[in-house]
Design an enzyme around this catalytic site. Structure first.
Site, PDB file in Angstrom:
ATOM      1  CG  HIS A 100      -2.127  -0.900   1.100  1.00  0.00           C
ATOM      2  ND1 HIS A 100      -2.052  -2.206   1.225  1.00  0.00           N
ATOM      3  CD2 HIS A 100      -3.464  -0.448   0.686  1.00  0.00           C
ATOM      4  CE1 HIS A 100      -3.206  -2.725   1.170  1.00  0.00           C
ATOM      5  NE2 HIS A 100      -4.441  -1.647   0.859  1.00  0.00           N
ATOM      6  CE  LYS A 129      -3.839  -0.554   4.933  1.00  0.00           C
ATOM      7  NZ  LYS A 129      -5.336  -0.160   5.163  1.00  0.00           N
TER       8      LYS A 129
HETATM    9  P1  NAP Z   1      -7.670  10.351   4.464  1.00  0.00           P
HETATM   10  O1  NAP Z   1      -7.117  10.682   3.112  1.00  0.00           O
HETATM   11  O2  NAP Z   1      -6.713  10.555   5.574  1.00  0.00           O
HETATM   12  O3  NAP Z   1      -9.115  10.652   4.491  1.00  0.00           O
HETATM   13  C1  NAP Z   1      -9.956  10.550   5.782  1.00  0.00           C
HETATM   14  C2  NAP Z   1     -10.437  11.791   5.988  1.00  0.00           C
HETATM   15  O4  NAP Z   1     -11.564  11.869   6.974  1.00  0.00           O
HETATM   16  C3  NAP Z   1      -9.499  12.774   6.253  1.00  0.00           C
HETATM   17  O5  NAP Z   1      -9.931  13.976   5.732  1.00  0.00           O
HETATM   18  C4  NAP Z   1      -9.699  12.787   7.888  1.00  0.00           C
HETATM   19  O6  NAP Z   1      -8.971  13.903   8.656  1.00  0.00           O
HETATM   20  C5  NAP Z   1     -10.962  12.808   7.956  1.00  0.00           C
HETATM   21  N1  NAP Z   1     -11.360  12.601   9.152  1.00  0.00           N
HETATM   22  C6  NAP Z   1     -10.770  11.731  10.223  1.00  0.00           C
HETATM   23  N2  NAP Z   1     -11.791  11.803  11.295  1.00  0.00           N
HETATM   24  C7  NAP Z   1     -12.914  12.201  10.943  1.00  0.00           C
HETATM   25  C8  NAP Z   1     -14.059  12.398  11.812  1.00  0.00           C
HETATM   26  N3  NAP Z   1     -14.397  11.876  12.833  1.00  0.00           N
HETATM   27  N4  NAP Z   1     -15.137  12.743  10.832  1.00  0.00           N
HETATM   28  C9  NAP Z   1     -15.239  13.203   9.637  1.00  0.00           C
HETATM   29  N5  NAP Z   1     -13.961  13.189   8.973  1.00  0.00           N
HETATM   30  C10 NAP Z   1     -12.684  12.568   9.831  1.00  0.00           C
HETATM   31  O7  NAP Z   1      -7.676   8.618   4.118  1.00  0.00           O
HETATM   32  P2  NAP Z   1      -8.273   7.588   3.015  1.00  0.00           P
HETATM   33  O8  NAP Z   1      -6.860   7.211   2.080  1.00  0.00           O
HETATM   34  O9  NAP Z   1      -9.302   8.372   2.350  1.00  0.00           O
HETATM   35  O10 NAP Z   1      -8.668   6.408   3.544  1.00  0.00           O
HETATM   36  C11 NAP Z   1      -9.667   6.255   4.745  1.00  0.00           C
HETATM   37  C12 NAP Z   1     -10.032   5.237   5.299  1.00  0.00           C
HETATM   38  O11 NAP Z   1     -10.255   4.199   4.488  1.00  0.00           O
HETATM   39  C13 NAP Z   1      -8.660   4.532   5.695  1.00  0.00           C
HETATM   40  O12 NAP Z   1      -9.094   3.695   6.988  1.00  0.00           O
HETATM   41  C14 NAP Z   1      -8.270   3.473   4.559  1.00  0.00           C
HETATM   42  O13 NAP Z   1      -7.476   2.346   5.120  1.00  0.00           O
HETATM   43  C15 NAP Z   1      -9.622   2.966   4.500  1.00  0.00           C
HETATM   44  N6  NAP Z   1      -9.805   2.490   2.913  1.00  0.00           N
HETATM   45  C16 NAP Z   1     -10.587   1.664   2.742  1.00  0.00           C
HETATM   46  C17 NAP Z   1     -10.853   1.157   1.358  1.00  0.00           C
HETATM   47  C18 NAP Z   1     -11.868  -0.069   1.330  1.00  0.00           C
HETATM   48  O14 NAP Z   1     -12.075  -0.543   0.013  1.00  0.00           O
HETATM   49  N7  NAP Z   1     -12.504  -0.561   2.362  1.00  0.00           N
HETATM   50  C19 NAP Z   1     -10.045   1.589   0.483  1.00  0.00           C
HETATM   51  C20 NAP Z   1      -9.251   2.606   0.460  1.00  0.00           C
HETATM   52  C21 NAP Z   1      -9.191   3.195   1.852  1.00  0.00           C
HETATM   53  P3  NAP Z   1      -7.418  13.786   9.024  1.00  0.00           P
HETATM   54  O15 NAP Z   1      -6.689  13.647   8.014  1.00  0.00           O
HETATM   55  O16 NAP Z   1      -7.406  14.829   9.835  1.00  0.00           O
HETATM   56  O17 NAP Z   1      -7.517  12.537   9.961  1.00  0.00           O
END
Ligand code: NAP
Length: 271
Positions: free
Chosen positions: A156, A160
């Site tokens: 990844h 992550k």
């Molecule tokens: P990211 O770019 O960090 O996006 C997450 C967003 O949510 C950030 O803006 C974050 O702010 C915000 N956030 C944090 N706490 C919050 C809250 N309480 N309420 C509302 N917003 C909040 O991360 P990402 O790459 O998009 O990934 C997000 C999650 O999805 C991770 O856990 C990743 O492992 C997972 N994921 C899953 C899949 C799947 O297929 N299931 C695919 C890709 C990613 P901050 O940056 O300040 O924390």
């Protein structure tokens, strides 16, 4: 004509959340009605994700947003620290959660599933929304009956937060369940660098996590047998790869009363 599904996005300013905002806003039969994040508060979600204004302001209070918008489904791609409380809030409000955020413990997941059952609010927790990844796990499950020895390598991007990935854990879980009681090799290894052989999930199924800039989300499941190996590999080349799975889930959770774990539950339910 079927009704338009009212969808909210939690983590709307994040990497995957932005894709969800774009995908939902251009999808027939869905309407983006709410968005929350801890960044870009007060800005229009459309402007934040680089499309035309959508008339949906990014808020920072999930409970209030769900109450005010009448959302039916909330898609969550936030952080391992936030996801449990977010999901509980959604269930309490009678809103179907579609959760992509990984890093939740098994105990937390079971607690949410019980809460959802009591409230009669169905939803989905999926470690991977890429349809190809779900198929990879299916194919690995089939192979596990014939190739007992297996190791998993997941790769990844370097931002992550959790390791190993939810997909790797799910793959290991499915393989372990399929092949039953397997005795791993009893060879005594000399480990010259701690961690080199990865983490052992169970019964010798080892998981290796690679984190590098430039990667998105990739996994190889390598089976070894007599004189042959079988490698099943899946690559998510961009975050768009999750969107067909997310949109499928949004449609399927409406009317459901169980919080299921794994997109396969929704993909193969009618197979
Ligand atoms: P990211 O770019 O960090 O996006 C997450 C967003 O949510 C950030 O803006 C974050 O702010 C915000 N956030 C944090 N706490 C919050 C809250 N309480 N309420 C509302 N917003 C909040 O991360 P990402 O790459 O998009 O990934 C997000 C999650 O999805 C991770 O856990 C990743 O492992 C997972 N994921 C899953 C899949 C799947 O297929 N299931 C695919 C890709 C990613 P901050 O940056 O300040 O924390």
């Amino acid at each position: 004509m079927s009704e338009i599904i009212r969808v909210a996005v939690s983590g709307a300013a994040g990497r995957v959340g932005q894709e969800v905002v774009r995908a939902v806003s251009r999808e027939n039969g869905m309407e983006l009605v709410g968005a929350v994040d801890v960044h870009n508060i007060g800005k229009d979600a459309g402007e934040v994700v680089g499309v035309a204004p959508l008339g949906v302001e990014i808020g920072n209070d999930l409970r209030q947003m769900l109450r005010e918008t009448g959302a039916q489904v909330v898609v969550d791609f936030t952080s391992p620290r936030a996801v449990f409380d977010n999901a509980r809030t959604a269930i309490e409000q009678g809103v179907h959660p579609v959760i992509g955020t990984t890093g939740m413990s098994t105990g937390e997941r079971l607690e949410l599933q019980e809460l959802a059952r009591q409230a009669g609010v169905g939803g989905l927790i999926a470690p991977n929304f890429a349809i190809g990844a779900v198929l990879m796990i299916r194919f690995a499950e089939t192979a596990a009956s014939y190739f007992p020895a297996v190791e998993i390598i997941e790769l990844h991007h370097d931002q992550k937060l959790d390791a190993p990935s939810g997909t790797a854990l799910k793959t290991a879980e499915v393989i372990a369940a399929k092949r039953g009681d397997h005795r791993p090799s009893m060879i005594e290894e000399t480990i010259k660098l701690e961690g080199t052989r990865g983490g052992e999930f169970a019964q010798g199924i080892r998981v290796h996590s690679v984190r590098l800039p430039g990667l998105v989300a990739h996994q190889e499941v390598i089976f070894g047998g007599l004189g042959q190996t079988l490698t099943i590999r899946h690559d998510s080349l961009s975050r768009e790869s999750y969107m067909p799975g997310v949109l499928l889930a949004v449609r399927r959770v409406i009317g459901s009363k169980e919080l299921v774990y794994g997109l396969d539950n929704l993909m193969f339910e009618q197979a």
